[in-house]
Design a protein around this motif. Structure first.
Motif, mmCIF file in Angstrom:
data_model
loop_
_atom_site.group_PDB
_atom_site.id
_atom_site.type_symbol
_atom_site.label_atom_id
_atom_site.label_comp_id
_atom_site.label_asym_id
_atom_site.label_seq_id
_atom_site.Cartn_x
_atom_site.Cartn_y
_atom_site.Cartn_z
ATOM 1 N N SER A 81 12.762 -9.753 35.342
ATOM 2 C CA SER A 81 12.506 -11.371 34.372
ATOM 3 C C SER A 81 13.229 -10.889 33.339
ATOM 4 C CB SER A 81 10.924 -11.008 34.216
ATOM 5 O OG SER A 81 10.565 -9.858 33.365
ATOM 6 N N GLU A 82 13.168 -12.182 32.460
ATOM 7 C CA GLU A 82 14.029 -12.147 31.155
ATOM 8 C C GLU A 82 13.787 -11.307 30.090
ATOM 9 O OE1 GLU A 82 13.524 -16.411 30.061
ATOM 10 O OE2 GLU A 82 15.426 -17.112 30.906
ATOM 11 N N GLY A 90 17.050 -3.779 30.694
ATOM 12 C CA GLY A 90 17.647 -4.010 31.745
ATOM 13 C C GLY A 90 18.720 -3.116 32.324
ATOM 14 N N PRO A 91 19.670 -2.577 31.483
ATOM 15 C CA PRO A 91 20.610 -1.777 31.875
ATOM 16 C C PRO A 91 20.030 -0.254 32.132
ATOM 17 C CG PRO A 91 21.625 -2.943 30.150
ATOM 18 C CD PRO A 91 20.371 -3.502 30.448
ATOM 19 N N PHE A 117 11.448 -7.807 41.282
ATOM 20 C CA PHE A 117 10.148 -8.783 41.134
ATOM 21 C C PHE A 117 10.147 -9.342 39.774
ATOM 22 C CE2 PHE A 117 8.830 -4.989 38.919
ATOM 23 C CZ PHE A 117 7.835 -5.227 37.930
ATOM 24 N N GLY A 118 9.301 -10.487 39.513
ATOM 25 C CA GLY A 118 9.394 -11.311 38.459
ATOM 26 C C GLY A 118 8.252 -12.684 38.998
ATOM 27 N N ARG A 142 24.572 -6.049 41.344
ATOM 28 C CA ARG A 142 24.589 -7.475 40.950
ATOM 29 C C ARG A 142 23.545 -8.247 41.341
ATOM 30 N NH1 ARG A 142 29.170 -7.104 44.309
ATOM 31 N NH2 ARG A 142 30.326 -5.302 43.483
ATOM 32 N N SER A 143 22.833 -7.905 42.508
ATOM 33 C CA SER A 143 21.564 -8.653 42.840
ATOM 34 C C SER A 143 20.419 -8.806 41.679
ATOM 35 C CB SER A 143 21.021 -8.312 43.939
ATOM 36 O OG SER A 143 20.403 -6.908 43.766
ATOM 37 N N PHE A 144 20.431 -7.998 40.539
ATOM 38 C CA PHE A 144 19.584 -8.074 39.321
ATOM 39 C C PHE A 144 20.196 -8.942 38.316
ATOM 40 C CE2 PHE A 144 18.231 -3.958 41.521
ATOM 41 C CZ PHE A 144 16.845 -4.240 41.310
ATOM 42 N N THR A 145 19.372 -9.994 37.949
ATOM 43 C CA THR A 145 20.048 -10.834 37.017
ATOM 44 C C THR A 145 19.370 -11.167 35.735
ATOM 45 O OG1 THR A 145 18.574 -12.735 37.880
ATOM 46 C CG2 THR A 145 20.837 -12.635 39.007
#
Length: 181
Positions: A81-82, A90-91, A117-118, A142-145
């Motif tokens: 999620s954002e 995230g990192p 998940f989100g 790369r699939s994690f945005t």
């Protein structure tokens, strides 16, 4: 990026794998042991005793009885999620993902899957997929945005239970172990 994170987490993965080796008990019987009247392999030491006893001590066979290998199904879920991007986590989550998958692979813990998940839960690297290498690891990262609008933990839990039930039902038909931990 995957290679860079691997080099950052190499020492931590080695330490974690040693800790996991102590915690995750072997579940699959693969070591031969015992003195049985029938079995798969003959114990040469017992054959000598068998011959010396005028063929009376006939417990000369070995069976696979002692657990030596691990067979766990591990599902790693990362919040996509954002809020993860906003807080800068995230990192760090991607580093933890690399650390966990590397350590579990070193210990040979069994099958590992990764999901995000989100607002929705999605399997990114399935249980039956080969272990992560440089290319698949880079694709995984790369699939994690970190752009999903909300975090729905109940959907994640339903998705995780359903995924683990499916993989467990597929493996229990072939002699797998039905253990939930």
């Amino acid at each position: 990026l995957w290679r860079q994170i691997l080099s950052l987490t190499a020492a931590g993965a080695a330490n974690l794998s040693e800790q996991l080796r102590l915690i995750l008990e072997p579940t699959v019987a693969s070591r031969l042991a015992g003195d049985y009247k029938s079995g798969k392999r003959i114990s040469i030491r017992r054959v000598i005793e068998f011959v010396a006893s005028d063929f009376r001590r006939d417990r000369i066979w070995l069976r696979r009885t002692r657990p030596e290998k691990r067979s766990y199904d591990v599902l790693i879920a990362i919040d996509d999620s954002e809020s993860m991007a906003d807080s800068g986590a995230g990192p760090l989550a991607l580093e933890a993902l690399c650390l966990m998958t590397t350590a579990l692979h070193r210990v040979e813990a069994g099958r590992t899957a990764v999901c995000s998940f989100g607002s929705n839960a999605e399997m990114i690297h399935g249980f039956d997929a080969p272990p992560l290498d440089e290319e698949s690891g880079s694709n995984l990262l790369r699939s994690f945005t970190f752009r999903q609008k909300s975090t729905d933990v109940t959907k994640l839990l339903r998705f995780a239970i359903e995924s683990l039930d499916i993989i467990r039902s597929n493996s229990s038909g072939s002699g797998g172990i039905d253990v939930v931990q």
